[in-house]
Write an enzyme that holds these catalytic residues in place. Structure first.
Site, PDB file in Angstrom:
ATOM      1  N   ASP A 120      -5.171   2.966  -1.862  1.00 21.91           N
ATOM      2  CA  ASP A 120      -6.231   3.242  -0.891  1.00 21.91           C
ATOM      3  C   ASP A 120      -6.936   4.537  -1.235  1.00 21.91           C
ATOM      4  O   ASP A 120      -6.356   5.618  -1.118  1.00 21.91           O
ATOM      5  CB  ASP A 120      -5.626   3.338   0.518  1.00 21.91           C
ATOM      6  CG  ASP A 120      -5.211   1.986   1.053  1.00 21.91           C
ATOM      7  OD1 ASP A 120      -6.072   1.088   1.107  1.00 21.91           O
ATOM      8  OD2 ASP A 120      -4.028   1.817   1.403  1.00 21.91           O
ATOM      9  N   HIS A 140      -1.292  -1.567  -4.062  1.00 24.47           N
ATOM     10  CA  HIS A 140      -2.585  -1.374  -3.409  1.00 24.47           C
ATOM     11  C   HIS A 140      -2.834   0.127  -3.255  1.00 24.47           C
ATOM     12  O   HIS A 140      -2.071   0.824  -2.594  1.00 24.47           O
ATOM     13  CB  HIS A 140      -2.526  -2.078  -2.046  1.00 24.47           C
ATOM     14  CG  HIS A 140      -3.779  -2.022  -1.253  1.00 24.47           C
ATOM     15  ND1 HIS A 140      -4.810  -2.935  -1.404  1.00 24.47           N
ATOM     16  CD2 HIS A 140      -4.170  -1.189  -0.257  1.00 24.47           C
ATOM     17  CE1 HIS A 140      -5.767  -2.658  -0.533  1.00 24.47           C
ATOM     18  NE2 HIS A 140      -5.411  -1.591   0.178  1.00 24.47           N
ATOM     19  N   MET A 177     -10.707  -6.750   6.541  1.00 20.99           N
ATOM     20  CA  MET A 177      -9.903  -5.687   7.157  1.00 20.99           C
ATOM     21  C   MET A 177      -9.418  -6.150   8.534  1.00 20.99           C
ATOM     22  O   MET A 177     -10.204  -6.642   9.346  1.00 20.99           O
ATOM     23  CB  MET A 177     -10.735  -4.411   7.327  1.00 20.99           C
ATOM     24  CG  MET A 177     -11.111  -3.697   6.042  1.00 20.99           C
ATOM     25  SD  MET A 177      -9.717  -3.182   5.014  1.00 20.99           S
ATOM     26  CE  MET A 177      -8.834  -2.060   6.106  1.00 20.99           C
ATOM     27  N   MET A 231     -12.474   3.035  -0.163  1.00 20.19           N
ATOM     28  CA  MET A 231     -13.124   3.295   1.116  1.00 20.19           C
ATOM     29  C   MET A 231     -13.950   4.555   0.926  1.00 20.19           C
ATOM     30  O   MET A 231     -13.630   5.631   1.432  1.00 20.19           O
ATOM     31  CB  MET A 231     -12.064   3.454   2.217  1.00 20.19           C
ATOM     32  CG  MET A 231     -11.440   2.100   2.579  1.00 20.19           C
ATOM     33  SD  MET A 231      -9.831   2.272   3.364  1.00 20.19           S
ATOM     34  CE  MET A 231      -8.795   2.413   1.910  1.00 20.19           C
ATOM     35  N   MET A 277      -9.818   7.088  -0.255  1.00 16.76           N
ATOM     36  CA  MET A 277     -10.666   7.472   0.876  1.00 16.76           C
ATOM     37  C   MET A 277     -11.339   8.797   0.580  1.00 16.76           C
ATOM     38  O   MET A 277     -10.705   9.714   0.036  1.00 16.76           O
ATOM     39  CB  MET A 277      -9.821   7.607   2.144  1.00 16.76           C
ATOM     40  CG  MET A 277      -9.006   6.361   2.475  1.00 16.76           C
ATOM     41  SD  MET A 277      -8.162   6.536   4.051  1.00 16.76           S
ATOM     42  CE  MET A 277      -7.134   5.060   4.044  1.00 16.76           C
ATOM     43  N   ASP A 335      -5.753  -6.767   5.192  1.00 17.86           N
ATOM     44  CA  ASP A 335      -5.246  -5.403   5.039  1.00 17.86           C
ATOM     45  C   ASP A 335      -5.284  -4.706   6.393  1.00 17.86           C
ATOM     46  O   ASP A 335      -6.344  -4.566   6.993  1.00 17.86           O
ATOM     47  CB  ASP A 335      -6.132  -4.661   4.023  1.00 17.86           C
ATOM     48  CG  ASP A 335      -5.685  -3.224   3.772  1.00 17.86           C
ATOM     49  OD1 ASP A 335      -4.620  -2.818   4.261  1.00 17.86           O
ATOM     50  OD2 ASP A 335      -6.436  -2.519   3.057  1.00 17.86           O
ATOM     51  N   HIS A 389      -8.517  -0.106  -3.619  1.00 16.94           N
ATOM     52  CA  HIS A 389      -9.332  -0.380  -2.426  1.00 16.94           C
ATOM     53  C   HIS A 389     -10.131   0.878  -2.118  1.00 16.94           C
ATOM     54  O   HIS A 389      -9.581   1.872  -1.648  1.00 16.94           O
ATOM     55  CB  HIS A 389      -8.403  -0.756  -1.250  1.00 16.94           C
ATOM     56  CG  HIS A 389      -9.115  -0.927   0.051  1.00 16.94           C
ATOM     57  ND1 HIS A 389      -8.452  -0.918   1.278  1.00 16.94           N
ATOM     58  CD2 HIS A 389     -10.431  -1.139   0.344  1.00 16.94           C
ATOM     59  CE1 HIS A 389      -9.332  -1.094   2.248  1.00 16.94           C
ATOM     60  NE2 HIS A 389     -10.536  -1.224   1.712  1.00 16.94           N
ATOM     61  N   SER A 439       0.851  -1.200   0.000  1.00 15.36           N
ATOM     62  CA  SER A 439       0.000   0.000   0.000  1.00 15.36           C
ATOM     63  C   SER A 439       0.876   1.236   0.000  1.00 15.36           C
ATOM     64  O   SER A 439       1.794   1.356   0.814  1.00 15.36           O
ATOM     65  CB  SER A 439      -0.893   0.002   1.244  1.00 15.36           C
ATOM     66  OG  SER A 439      -1.357   1.321   1.482  1.00 15.36           O
TER      67      SER A 439
HETATM   68  C1  DX5 Z   1      -6.209   1.261   5.896  1.00 19.38           C
HETATM   69  C2  DX5 Z   1      -5.796   0.921   4.486  1.00 19.38           C
HETATM   70  C3  DX5 Z   1      -4.613   0.046   4.430  1.00 19.38           C
HETATM   71  C4  DX5 Z   1      -3.365   0.659   5.013  1.00 19.38           C
HETATM   72  C5  DX5 Z   1      -2.424  -0.415   5.414  1.00 19.38           C
HETATM   73  O1  DX5 Z   1      -7.455   1.835   5.894  1.00 19.38           O
HETATM   74  O2  DX5 Z   1      -6.834   0.255   3.818  1.00 19.38           O
HETATM   75  O3  DX5 Z   1      -4.364  -0.423   3.122  1.00 19.38           O
HETATM   76  O4  DX5 Z   1      -2.706   1.500   4.124  1.00 19.38           O
HETATM   77  O5  DX5 Z   1      -1.347   0.174   6.069  1.00 19.38           O
HETATM   78  P1  DX5 Z   1      -0.573  -0.627   7.187  1.00 19.38           P
HETATM   79  O6  DX5 Z   1       0.059  -1.806   6.538  1.00 19.38           O
HETATM   80  O7  DX5 Z   1       0.400   0.372   7.691  1.00 19.38           O
HETATM   81  O8  DX5 Z   1      -1.570  -1.039   8.241  1.00 19.38           O
HETATM   82 ZN    ZN Z   2      -6.288  -0.789   1.922  1.00 17.65          ZN
END
Ligand code: DX5
Ligand code: ZN
Length: 219
Positions: A36, A34, A138, A69, A38, A174, A67, A10
């Site tokens: 993320d 990956h 998660m 969110m 948001m 994740d 991913h 990520s």
């Molecule tokens: C959290 C994300 C993850 C995050 C993982 O909401 O979906 O993908 O970046 O980061 P680490 O490995 O640091 O927990």
């Molecule tokens: Zn993620």
């Protein structure tokens, strides 16, 4: 058991000012990047709008695992497939038509996946397993990198693996995945591992990806 595992770093906590350089440090040893996404609604954090995410998806040489969110994700998820994501994960908590959304993603040749927050049970979604290519369990509350791996989620990982049966669906975890936790997740049935801070806080991110892979492969 097969050694067929995937490491998907990520870039959430990578240096955003120079993402291309950060990605190039791990590209050769990673299966996917990956991404993320948001929206500051579904989670209390914002990362990328659609245009900047699209730019990353299109400019990165290795496949992107998006991913999402984000709230009201149905159409957005399909847009991320159209933009060229190799895989699109949407949250069941944000989706009103799982089957339609997954089909829309697959129509663009992307893998379709749904994610479950820590408080969401897999049993409610058993009937949709035939519509998707991966489930993301998660192992932290979504929103931020660098949180502690929730070992209590392993029961859900085991349950999900059991419900999948012999279907070729990938099972991703994740949140908080590191050299200390990756074997625990693998033993519970995970085969696809997101790692953010473990990779990008390492002195040598590529070496860390290789070590994570080795640890998850040897049994
Ligand atoms: C959290 C994300 C993850 C995050 C993982 O909401 O979906 O993908 O970046 O980061 P680490 O490995 O640091 O927990
Ligand atoms: Zn993620």
């Amino acid at each position: 058991m097969s050694n067929d595992i995937r490491i998907t770093p990520s870039i959430l906590n990578a240096n955003r000012e120079n993402l291309a350089a950060e990605i190039s440090r791990i590209a050769e040893v990673s299966d996917y990047i990956h991404l993320d996404v948001m929206d500051n609604v579904f989670v209390p954090n914002f990362t990328f709008d659609f245009d900047s995410a699209t730019k990353i998806i299109q400019e990165t040489s290795i496949p992107i695992d998006s991913h999402l969110m984000v709230a009201e994700v149905d159409n957005i998820a399909i847009n991320y497939a159209e933009a060229g994501s190799a895989s699109v994960t949407f949250h069941v908590e944000a989706c009103s038509d799982i089957r339609g959304t997954a089909a829309g993603i697959r129509r663009y040749g992307s893998r379709a996946s749904f994610a479950l927050k820590p408080g969401t049970e897999i049993d409610l979604y058993e009937d949709f397993l035939d519509a998707i290519d991966m489930v993301l369990i998660m192992t932290v509350e979504p929103g931020f990198g660098g949180q502690k791996f929730m070992v209590e989620m392993m029961e859900k990982v085991r349950r999900t693996k059991k419900l999948m049966g012999s279907r070729p669906i990938w099972l991703q975890v994740d949140g908080g995945v590191s050299l200390e936790t990756i074997e625990i997740a693998r033993d519970a049935g995970a085969d696809t591992f997101v790692a953010g801070s473990a990779v990008f806080s390492a002195e040598d991110p590529a070496a860390m990806v290789m070590q994570l892979r080795e640890r998850a492969s040897i049994r």
